[in-house]
Design an enzyme around this catalytic site. Structure first.
Site, PDB file in Angstrom:
ATOM      1  N   ASP A  70      39.090  26.823  25.144  1.00 23.75           N
ATOM      2  CA  ASP A  70      39.573  27.833  26.084  1.00 23.75           C
ATOM      3  C   ASP A  70      40.948  27.486  26.643  1.00 23.75           C
ATOM      4  O   ASP A  70      41.670  28.347  27.120  1.00 23.75           O
ATOM      5  CB  ASP A  70      38.568  28.040  27.225  1.00 23.75           C
ATOM      6  CG  ASP A  70      38.123  26.753  27.872  1.00 23.75           C
ATOM      7  OD1 ASP A  70      38.491  25.662  27.382  1.00 23.75           O
ATOM      8  OD2 ASP A  70      37.394  26.814  28.878  1.00 23.75           O
ATOM      9  N   HIS A  71      41.313  26.214  26.602  1.00 20.21           N
ATOM     10  CA  HIS A  71      42.609  25.742  27.087  1.00 20.21           C
ATOM     11  C   HIS A  71      42.681  24.252  26.820  1.00 20.21           C
ATOM     12  O   HIS A  71      41.675  23.605  26.533  1.00 20.21           O
ATOM     13  CB  HIS A  71      42.777  26.001  28.587  1.00 20.21           C
ATOM     14  CG  HIS A  71      41.619  25.530  29.409  1.00 20.21           C
ATOM     15  ND1 HIS A  71      41.338  24.190  29.623  1.00 20.21           N
ATOM     16  CD2 HIS A  71      40.626  26.202  30.033  1.00 20.21           C
ATOM     17  CE1 HIS A  71      40.247  24.073  30.351  1.00 20.21           C
ATOM     18  NE2 HIS A  71      39.779  25.284  30.607  1.00 20.21           N
ATOM     19  N   SER A 119      38.938  28.107  33.517  1.00 27.50           N
ATOM     20  CA  SER A 119      37.967  28.439  32.470  1.00 27.50           C
ATOM     21  C   SER A 119      37.388  29.831  32.638  1.00 27.50           C
ATOM     22  O   SER A 119      36.942  30.436  31.657  1.00 27.50           O
ATOM     23  CB  SER A 119      36.839  27.401  32.454  1.00 27.50           C
ATOM     24  OG  SER A 119      37.315  26.164  31.990  1.00 27.50           O
ATOM     25  N   HIS A 162      27.903  28.085  34.733  1.00 21.79           N
ATOM     26  CA  HIS A 162      29.295  27.667  34.867  1.00 21.79           C
ATOM     27  C   HIS A 162      30.204  28.683  34.182  1.00 21.79           C
ATOM     28  O   HIS A 162      29.751  29.601  33.508  1.00 21.79           O
ATOM     29  CB  HIS A 162      29.483  26.265  34.285  1.00 21.79           C
ATOM     30  CG  HIS A 162      30.417  25.417  35.061  1.00 21.79           C
ATOM     31  ND1 HIS A 162      31.704  25.168  34.653  1.00 21.79           N
ATOM     32  CD2 HIS A 162      30.263  24.763  36.245  1.00 21.79           C
ATOM     33  CE1 HIS A 162      32.301  24.382  35.534  1.00 21.79           C
ATOM     34  NE2 HIS A 162      31.450  24.126  36.516  1.00 21.79           N
TER      35      HIS A 162
END
Length: 477
Positions: free
Chosen positions: A381-382, A129, A180
């Site tokens: 993001d994925h 991420s 994060h």
């Protein structure tokens, strides 16, 4: 409303003193990027099947642009390499290779048969991420672990910095810890995503953002119960004990809010900011808004946590006070955590919470702005988990099966980690057309039963370029 009055006075003072850089005529005033972390195509479908009994009913389904994105990193190193050696290549056609294989993917919670060469391909050379957030925020591919840091060991300028330099406000909110990887990608810079203390300290000390929200509270556990911190590690997600103490004492630029009532007051415009113009919200949970609570099933939500739509409305209430516009990133971060756990009920719960936040954004645009002055991008993001249909061990990329609204769809997990599958992108508003102009054809996407105009993909770095172009900004690189 006390919130509005306080902020308007503050912004009037600021704009009277500091010249504001104006964007190009016809540029978007606002850009909102919404990221459902780790959400492959069937994560979106599973939530819609559970919520509506079918597809096509979510707010983003009405967006003008619907296509896909590639997400691979520059390389899979955990630190800068300084060379091109080990660079990840990407061949979208390799995804659809249905040749049988007898491989086994070793996951963190179990082993998964390979079944098809395409499955093996998209489980390899994956982004984390941090690298993905860097690509979305800076337009640069980099090594895994990097927060706006290049493979040549240099700091990268992110879209939040460009937005603030142009006179706009910046907001970043998430359902996980606010230091994060994904929120950090729009707020900070670091060689390692794991330096939570350093990232948190930069976020607070820079004062770059007008609003930051998420979890990571040192005095509450994953079930939202009050605790006494065992040691200094409990403070890592909030920039360390000293940073937290300064937030609590009011010795920073930010008004610290913690209770659900304060998040709701921020959302309805009634919160008293005590003279502050910036807000840092840390919910009463050290993990996530809801995902990490005890148990497995959905429902029985923690009563003291705000939801993502409430946080979104609160963030919009803050950043929209800037007369020159804003950039806002909203992350449904725990979607990814549920996929890592192969927890379908909680995955759907988290994705629905994200979808409701999208609805809050669309409502705000149509009531308080317009699609002529605001660009909204909804994506991920994925992928994570390689969620497919129940017979996807026999038929590559077979569909998950709806069992109607309120019932879990039938699925099969093929992974408990990230993937480099092509992931959905939805966009609407001023500048959305950039995606269509940048896209490349990929007929294999017909496997997802999307129309021909959606059988195209961009790279995740194009999200940065679309945002910058929408703002009418000249950017580096």
């Amino acid at each position: 409303m006390r919130l509005t009055k306080t902020l308007l006075i503050a912004f009037a003072v600021c704009t009277a003193v500091v010249p504001v850089a104006r964007a190009a005529e016809g540029a978007a005033k606002n850009v909102i990027v919404m990221i459902s972390d780790g959400a492959g195509i069937n994560t979106w479908h599973a939530a819609s099947y559970y919520r509506h009994g079918g597809l096509g009913h979510e707010a983003y389904d009405a967006f003008d642009v619907k296509l896909f994105a590639s997400t691979h990193p520059l390389n899979t190193s955990k630190e800068p390499t300084g060379t091109d050696e080990g660079a990840v290549t990407f061949d979208s056609k390799a995804i659809w290779n249905a040749s049988p294989v007898d491989t086994v993917f070793e996951g963190a919670i179990g082993n998964y048969p390979g079944y098809f060469a395409g499955y093996d391909y998209i489980r390899a050379d994956i982004t984390d991420s941090a690298a993905a957030a860097t690509a979305l925020a800076t337009g640069h591919k980099t090594y895994n672990n990097a927060i706006n840091w290049s493979n040549t060991d240099a700091r990268l300028k992110h879209i939040g910095e460009y937005a603030v330099e142009s006179g706009r406000a910046l907001g970043v909110i998430t359902s996980v810890q606010w230091s994060h990887a994904t929120p950090a990608g729009f707020l900070a810079h670091n060689r390692s995503r794991n330096d939570y203390v350093g990232i948190g300290k930069e976020i607070v000390d820079s004062g770059l953002a007008s609003v930051v929200m998420g979890s990571g509270h040192p005095y509450f556990d994953k079930n939202g119960r009050a605790i006494e911190p065992a040691d200094d590690k409990a403070f890592q997600y909030v920039g360390g004990r000293d940073t937290w103490d300064r937030l609590k004492s009011g010795a920073t630029d930010y008004k610290l809010i913690e209770t659900k009532a304060d998040f709701e007051a921020l959302a309805d415009g009634s919160l008293d900011l005590s003279g502050k113009t910036k807000v840092l919200g840390t919910v009463e949970n050290n993990a996530t808004l809801q995902f990490n609570r005890s148990g497995v099933a959905a429902g029985d939500l923690l009563a003291n946590q705000p939801d993502l739509p409430t946080m979104t409305r609160g963030a919009l209430n803050v950043v929209s006070q800037d007369p020159d516009g804003f950039f806002l990133m909203v992350e449904g971060g725990a979607v990814d955590w549920a996929a890592h756990a192969n927890n379908l009920p909680r995955l759907i719960e988290e994705q629905i919470d994200f979808n409701l936040a999208v609805e809050a954004v669309v409502e705000w645009v149509e009531k308080n702005s317009s699609w002529d002055e605001t660009l909204v991008i909804v994506t991920t993001d994925h992928g994570n988990g390689l969620l497919q249909g129940p017979d996807s061990d026999k038929v590559a990329y077979s569909d998950i099966v709806s069992q109607g609204a309120g019932a879990l769809p039938l699925v099969r997990w093929h992974n408990d980690n990230h993937t480099r599958e092509l992931v959905p992108v939805y966009a609407k508003g001023n500048g959305a057309g950039y995606f269509t102009s940048a896209a490349k054809a990929e007929p294999g996407l017909a496997a997802y039963h999307v129309p021909a105009e959606s059988q195209v993909y961009i790279d995740n770095t194009d999200v940065f370029r679309a945002s910058a172009r929408a703002f009418g900004l000249e950017v580096e690189g």
